[in-house]
Structure formats: C-alpha cells, structure tokens
Design a protein around this motif. Structure first.
Motif, PDB file in Angstrom:
ATOM      1  N   GLY A  64       0.785  -1.219   0.000  1.00 32.69           N
ATOM      2  CA  GLY A  64       0.000   0.000   0.000  1.00 32.69           C
ATOM      3  C   GLY A  64       0.818   1.271   0.000  1.00 32.69           C
ATOM      4  N   ALA A  65       2.131   1.141   0.070  1.00 32.15           N
ATOM      5  CA  ALA A  65       2.992   2.324   0.159  1.00 32.15           C
ATOM      6  C   ALA A  65       3.486   2.739  -1.220  1.00 32.15           C
ATOM      7  CB  ALA A  65       4.179   2.038   1.059  1.00 32.15           C
ATOM      8  N   VAL A  66       3.728   4.043  -1.330  1.00 30.87           N
ATOM      9  CA  VAL A  66       4.327   4.575  -2.553  1.00 30.87           C
ATOM     10  C   VAL A  66       5.837   4.598  -2.331  1.00 30.87           C
ATOM     11  CG1 VAL A  66       4.498   6.582  -4.055  1.00 30.87           C
ATOM     12  CG2 VAL A  66       2.295   5.978  -3.034  1.00 30.87           C
ATOM     13  N   HIS A  67       6.567   4.098  -3.295  1.00 33.23           N
ATOM     14  CA  HIS A  67       8.027   4.078  -3.146  1.00 33.23           C
ATOM     15  C   HIS A  67       8.672   4.930  -4.229  1.00 33.23           C
ATOM     16  CE1 HIS A  67       7.041   0.768  -5.865  1.00 33.23           C
ATOM     17  NE2 HIS A  67       8.174   1.068  -6.470  1.00 33.23           N
ATOM     18  N   GLU A  68       9.792   5.507  -3.874  1.00 26.27           N
ATOM     19  CA  GLU A  68      10.550   6.342  -4.808  1.00 26.27           C
ATOM     20  C   GLU A  68      12.028   6.036  -4.611  1.00 26.27           C
ATOM     21  OE1 GLU A  68      11.532  11.035  -5.708  1.00 26.27           O
ATOM     22  OE2 GLU A  68       9.821  10.530  -4.461  1.00 26.27           O
ATOM     23  N   TRP A  69      12.683   5.704  -5.701  1.00 24.67           N
ATOM     24  CA  TRP A  69      14.103   5.385  -5.638  1.00 24.67           C
ATOM     25  C   TRP A  69      14.915   6.673  -5.620  1.00 24.67           C
ATOM     26  CZ3 TRP A  69      16.160   0.664  -4.873  1.00 24.67           C
ATOM     27  CH2 TRP A  69      15.288  -0.423  -4.990  1.00 24.67           C
ATOM     28  N   ILE A  70      15.846   6.764  -4.672  1.00 22.77           N
ATOM     29  CA  ILE A  70      16.739   7.919  -4.581  1.00 22.77           C
ATOM     30  C   ILE A  70      17.992   7.651  -5.391  1.00 22.77           C
ATOM     31  CG2 ILE A  70      18.130   9.321  -3.018  1.00 22.77           C
ATOM     32  CD1 ILE A  70      15.962   8.768  -0.900  1.00 22.77           C
ATOM     33  N   ASP A  71      18.573   6.486  -5.209  1.00 23.36           N
ATOM     34  CA  ASP A  71      19.701   6.043  -6.021  1.00 23.36           C
ATOM     35  C   ASP A  71      19.546   4.538  -6.215  1.00 23.36           C
ATOM     36  OD1 ASP A  71      20.563   4.893  -3.635  1.00 23.36           O
ATOM     37  OD2 ASP A  71      22.069   6.429  -3.244  1.00 23.36           O
ATOM     38  N   ASP A  72      20.618   3.865  -6.600  1.00 19.38           N
ATOM     39  CA  ASP A  72      20.510   2.437  -6.915  1.00 19.38           C
ATOM     40  C   ASP A  72      20.195   1.559  -5.713  1.00 19.38           C
ATOM     41  OD1 ASP A  72      20.916   2.865  -9.559  1.00 19.38           O
ATOM     42  OD2 ASP A  72      23.065   2.461  -9.513  1.00 19.38           O
ATOM     43  N   LYS A  73      20.509   2.013  -4.498  1.00 16.85           N
ATOM     44  CA  LYS A  73      20.322   1.157  -3.330  1.00 16.85           C
ATOM     45  C   LYS A  73      19.476   1.789  -2.236  1.00 16.85           C
ATOM     46  CE  LYS A  73      24.570  -1.384  -4.003  1.00 16.85           C
ATOM     47  NZ  LYS A  73      25.805  -1.866  -3.409  1.00 16.85           N
TER      48      LYS A  73
END
Length: 92
Positions: A64-73
C-alpha cells in the motif's frame, strides 16, 4: 574410341554458374536488422531493470505504500498512514 561429351559438361558448368550467381546476388546486407535487434535488446533490458526495481520497492515498502528510488540502493517509502521513511542497501 569414345569421345568426351562436351555438351553435358557445358550444361553442368552452366547449372553450377547459375547456382553460384544466384547465391551471390541474394547476398543482402542485414546490418540494419542487427542494429534494430541491438536496440530492441537494450529496450528489453531497461524494461526488465525497471520491473525489477518496482518489484523490489513494493517488497520493501509494502503493497500500500508509494516508493521512490533515490539512487541504486536507497528507496523512500511513503505509507498511507504513518511517516515517510528511507531504506538503504536495497538490492533490486
């Protein structure tokens, strides 16, 4: 005494010549198709990497969460309820 059959040899030579000429004339250049297949492989690889990152983000943050990648890890998770948090060392 037998005489060589020159007409048969000439017919055979003409058949072989026609065959090799047809092979030579049919020798088309497929370089543009190789370039297209390389481009297609690159696009498919990018799509697979994106799908892998999306799957890893859903696994780490929850469904149910929205995720956003900041960098590769590193991924930032924004749940429906609660505070935003960051998870480091994620392997997509």
């Amino acid at each position: 005494m037998t005489h060589p059959n020159y007409s048969t040899a000439l017919y055979l030579a003409a058949i072989f010549a026609a065959f090799f000429l047809a092979q030579h004339l049919d020798n088309t250049d497929h370089a543009s198709e190789w370039a297209q297949s390389s481009d297609l492989a690159a696009v498919q690889q990018e799509e697979a990497a994106k799908a892998s990152r999306e799957f890893a983000g859903r696994q780490v943050c929850g469904p149910g969460a929205v995720h956003e990648w900041i960098d590769d890890k590193t991924v930032t998770c924004s749940p429906k309820r609660g505070k935003v948090y960051t998870v480091a060392e994620v392997k997509p």
